[in-house]
Design a protein around this motif. Structure first.
Motif, PDB file in Angstrom:
ATOM      1  N   SER A 154      15.069  78.861 -49.635  1.00  0.00           N
ATOM      2  CA  SER A 154      16.201  79.490 -49.491  1.00  0.00           C
ATOM      3  C   SER A 154      16.398  79.831 -47.930  1.00  0.00           C
ATOM      4  N   LYS A 155      15.945  79.398 -47.116  1.00  0.00           N
ATOM      5  CA  LYS A 155      16.009  79.197 -45.659  1.00  0.00           C
ATOM      6  C   LYS A 155      17.274  78.285 -45.165  1.00  0.00           C
ATOM      7  N   ALA A 156      18.064  78.890 -44.555  1.00  0.00           N
ATOM      8  CA  ALA A 156      19.240  78.009 -44.246  1.00  0.00           C
ATOM      9  C   ALA A 156      18.975  77.262 -43.105  1.00  0.00           C
ATOM     10  N   PRO A 157      19.392  75.687 -43.296  1.00  0.00           N
ATOM     11  CA  PRO A 157      19.255  74.879 -42.269  1.00  0.00           C
ATOM     12  C   PRO A 157      19.736  75.257 -40.920  1.00  0.00           C
ATOM     13  N   LYS A 158      19.061  74.898 -39.642  1.00  0.00           N
ATOM     14  CA  LYS A 158      19.418  75.248 -38.646  1.00  0.00           C
ATOM     15  C   LYS A 158      19.958  73.936 -37.797  1.00  0.00           C
ATOM     16  N   LEU A 159      21.263  73.892 -37.614  1.00  0.00           N
ATOM     17  CA  LEU A 159      21.986  72.766 -37.203  1.00  0.00           C
ATOM     18  C   LEU A 159      22.573  72.866 -35.864  1.00  0.00           C
ATOM     19  N   ALA A 160      22.691  71.885 -34.951  1.00  0.00           N
ATOM     20  CA  ALA A 160      23.362  72.085 -33.598  1.00  0.00           C
ATOM     21  C   ALA A 160      24.151  70.859 -33.385  1.00  0.00           C
ATOM     22  N   PHE A 161      25.499  71.142 -32.890  1.00  0.00           N
ATOM     23  CA  PHE A 161      26.250  70.509 -32.547  1.00  0.00           C
ATOM     24  C   PHE A 161      26.824  70.379 -31.177  1.00  0.00           C
ATOM     25  N   VAL A 162      26.161  69.351 -30.504  1.00  0.00           N
ATOM     26  CA  VAL A 162      26.376  69.536 -28.886  1.00  0.00           C
ATOM     27  C   VAL A 162      27.376  68.664 -28.445  1.00  0.00           C
ATOM     28  N   ALA A 163      28.454  69.427 -27.914  1.00  0.00           N
ATOM     29  CA  ALA A 163      29.526  68.686 -27.527  1.00  0.00           C
ATOM     30  C   ALA A 163      29.524  68.132 -26.006  1.00  0.00           C
ATOM     31  N   GLY A 164      30.619  67.624 -25.640  1.00  0.00           N
ATOM     32  CA  GLY A 164      30.560  66.750 -24.345  1.00  0.00           C
ATOM     33  C   GLY A 164      31.255  67.648 -23.232  1.00  0.00           C
ATOM     34  N   GLY A 165      31.792  68.717 -23.743  1.00  0.00           N
ATOM     35  CA  GLY A 165      32.319  69.439 -22.660  1.00  0.00           C
ATOM     36  C   GLY A 165      33.365  70.737 -23.356  1.00  0.00           C
ATOM     37  N   ALA A 166      33.928  71.390 -22.719  1.00  0.00           N
ATOM     38  CA  ALA A 166      34.740  72.662 -23.217  1.00  0.00           C
ATOM     39  C   ALA A 166      36.162  72.564 -23.014  1.00  0.00           C
ATOM     40  N   ASN A 167      36.775  71.532 -23.242  1.00  0.00           N
ATOM     41  CA  ASN A 167      38.478  71.216 -23.144  1.00  0.00           C
ATOM     42  C   ASN A 167      39.100  71.318 -24.611  1.00  0.00           C
ATOM     43  N   GLU A 168      40.258  71.130 -24.557  1.00  0.00           N
ATOM     44  CA  GLU A 168      41.101  71.200 -25.681  1.00  0.00           C
ATOM     45  C   GLU A 168      40.642  70.322 -26.904  1.00  0.00           C
ATOM     46  N   PHE A 169      39.991  69.037 -26.390  1.00  0.00           N
ATOM     47  CA  PHE A 169      39.443  68.055 -27.365  1.00  0.00           C
ATOM     48  C   PHE A 169      38.343  68.576 -28.204  1.00  0.00           C
ATOM     49  N   TRP A 170      37.595  69.244 -27.416  1.00  0.00           N
ATOM     50  CA  TRP A 170      36.435  70.054 -28.162  1.00  0.00           C
ATOM     51  C   TRP A 170      36.799  71.089 -28.971  1.00  0.00           C
ATOM     52  N   LYS A 171      37.888  71.857 -28.603  1.00  0.00           N
ATOM     53  CA  LYS A 171      38.160  73.003 -29.753  1.00  0.00           C
ATOM     54  C   LYS A 171      38.445  72.237 -30.871  1.00  0.00           C
ATOM     55  N   ILE A 172      39.273  71.247 -30.932  1.00  0.00           N
ATOM     56  CA  ILE A 172      39.546  70.675 -32.043  1.00  0.00           C
ATOM     57  C   ILE A 172      38.502  70.120 -32.695  1.00  0.00           C
ATOM     58  N   ALA A 173      37.668  69.671 -32.200  1.00  0.00           N
ATOM     59  CA  ALA A 173      36.406  69.122 -32.855  1.00  0.00           C
ATOM     60  C   ALA A 173      35.696  70.382 -33.512  1.00  0.00           C
ATOM     61  N   ALA A 174      35.473  71.498 -32.680  1.00  0.00           N
ATOM     62  CA  ALA A 174      34.954  72.832 -33.188  1.00  0.00           C
ATOM     63  C   ALA A 174      35.736  73.165 -34.745  1.00  0.00           C
ATOM     64  N   ALA A 175      37.086  73.037 -34.496  1.00  0.00           N
ATOM     65  CA  ALA A 175      37.590  73.472 -35.902  1.00  0.00           C
ATOM     66  C   ALA A 175      37.212  72.663 -37.076  1.00  0.00           C
ATOM     67  N   GLY A 176      36.908  71.515 -36.863  1.00  0.00           N
ATOM     68  CA  GLY A 176      36.212  70.589 -37.978  1.00  0.00           C
ATOM     69  C   GLY A 176      34.943  71.183 -38.355  1.00  0.00           C
ATOM     70  N   THR A 195      50.188  58.462 -25.577  1.00  0.00           N
ATOM     71  CA  THR A 195      48.662  58.769 -25.759  1.00  0.00           C
ATOM     72  C   THR A 195      48.137  58.297 -26.929  1.00  0.00           C
ATOM     73  N   VAL A 196      46.989  57.654 -26.974  1.00  0.00           N
ATOM     74  CA  VAL A 196      46.103  57.104 -28.105  1.00  0.00           C
ATOM     75  C   VAL A 196      45.194  58.448 -28.439  1.00  0.00           C
ATOM     76  N   VAL A 197      45.206  58.879 -29.763  1.00  0.00           N
ATOM     77  CA  VAL A 197      44.501  60.044 -29.897  1.00  0.00           C
ATOM     78  C   VAL A 197      43.441  59.624 -30.871  1.00  0.00           C
ATOM     79  N   GLN A 198      42.258  60.361 -30.718  1.00  0.00           N
ATOM     80  CA  GLN A 198      41.125  59.916 -31.477  1.00  0.00           C
ATOM     81  C   GLN A 198      41.350  60.994 -32.696  1.00  0.00           C
ATOM     82  N   LYS A 199      40.338  61.259 -33.429  1.00  0.00           N
ATOM     83  CA  LYS A 199      40.238  62.445 -34.504  1.00  0.00           C
ATOM     84  C   LYS A 199      39.067  63.197 -34.333  1.00  0.00           C
ATOM     85  N   PRO A 200      39.262  63.963 -33.463  1.00  0.00           N
ATOM     86  CA  PRO A 200      38.185  65.035 -33.167  1.00  0.00           C
ATOM     87  C   PRO A 200      37.782  66.091 -34.187  1.00  0.00           C
TER      88      PRO A 200
END
Length: 338
Positions: free
Chosen positions: A45-67, A278-283
């Protein structure tokens, strides 16, 4: 595109070194043990402890965080989002070293120094399943990589530059550091395409993630090369820096930015005609897919490992944004970030 400070307040709670406010969609409490009671495949019943370590704190990573948050909502789990405030390997290493001692069950990292960080990455991989996303470290013991094939993405942008300069010309390239895998691979992809079409890369500059230097680098090059035709930025914030310099020096229409990623200023630059493309990735996909894999690796163990593709790469692809499709892209982006 700001959605309120509470989004990133949740994402960064429990990470004392990160006092910045970033944007996210909900506030459900801080890092550490997940507060949701999610049953794993082994009946715990223990929830898994998971970490997502981004490369920075800009708009790109805000979009990744939405995912990330999209997957959290679907799976009813919590994933701790962590990021180095100034996007330096030293800051990221401190985060990773902390994770090693905090009992995480699976970790995803956008690696800032692919070779130099191998020791700390391997130490982490001894403790928990490790995957990379956005920027890979293929020489580490990570299980696989989720994100853009950056060499192919560079070729895509290179082909767009050839369209801008069908008869050849001169260009310059700007980035935080070429030492990071995604920057090096994008540059190589661009170079391999443009050099075959009589397009000369007259200079390239690093700014070490200093936003003021990012702009001054562009200004210096524009002044040193009055016959420059194209300015290319490899990281998300380089696009806005190039735009600001081009407009401040009265070079709009003379020097054409062709860049990466979907910063607000970059998309506005496409709309007003300053930027060609601009060539956009899919964060968003980075965040969503990395989160899904973290959850499965933490709860399904060997079954999840058996599903890892033989290539050890999950390519999320890229998209070219121009004046013709920028409005539709912005609408889709806004929907993703809700």
């Amino acid at each position: 595109m700001e959605q309120g400070k509470s989004f990133w307040k949740r994402a960064y709670a429990g990470v004392a070194m990160l006092s910045m406010a970033l944007i996210a969609g909900c506030d459900r409490g801080g890092g550490g043990e997940g507060s949701n009671s999610n049953s794993s495949s082994n009946g715990s019943s223990k929830a898994p402890k998971l970490a997502f370590v981004a490369g920075g704190a800009n708009e790109f990573w805000k979009i990744a965080a939405a995912g990330v948050h999209k997957y959290e909502q679907e799976a009813k789990i919590q994933i701790d989002i962590k990021a180095p405030p100034n996007s330096t390997p030293e800051e990221q290493n401190r985060i990773l070293e902390s994770i090693v001692s905090e009992g995480y069950d699976a970790v995803a990292v956008s690696v800032l120094a692919p070779d130099a960080q191998v020791p700390v990455l391997n130490k982490l991989a001894e403790k928990a399943p490790l995957i990379t996303m956005d920027s890979d470290s293929p020489n580490s013991n990570r299980l696989f990589y989720v994100g853009t094939n950056n060499y192919e993405a560079g070729k895509v942008l290179g082909n767009e530059i050839v369209k801008i300069l069908p008869n050849g010309g001169k260009m310059a390239v700007f980035v935080g550091t070429f030492a990071v895998d995604n920057a090096a691979q994008r540059f190589k992809g661009i170079q391999d395409v443009v050099t075959a079409h009589n397009i000369q890369i007259v200079d390239k500059r690093e700014d070490n993630v200093d936003r003021a230097k990012a702009r001054s680098n562009v200004e210096d090059i524009l002044n040193a090369h009055p016959d420059l035709n194209v300015a290319t930025g490899l990281w998300s914030y380089n696009g806005p820096a190039i735009i600001a310099a081009v407009e401040a020096l009265g070079k709009k229409g003379k020097v054409i930015p062709a860049v990466f990623d979907e910063e607000d200023a970059t998309l506005s630059g496409i709309e007003n005609g300053t930027v060609a493309c601009t060539v956009v990735q899919k964060p968003f996909q980075f965040g969503y897919l990395a989160s899904k894999w973290l959850h499965e690796l933490a709860t399904k163990g060997d079954a999840a490992r058996a599903a890892i593709p033989p290539s050890k790469t999950i390519d999320t692809g890229v998209e070219v944004i121009t004046k013709e499709n920028v409005a539709a892209f912005k609408a889709r982006l806004a929907e993703q970030k809700k």
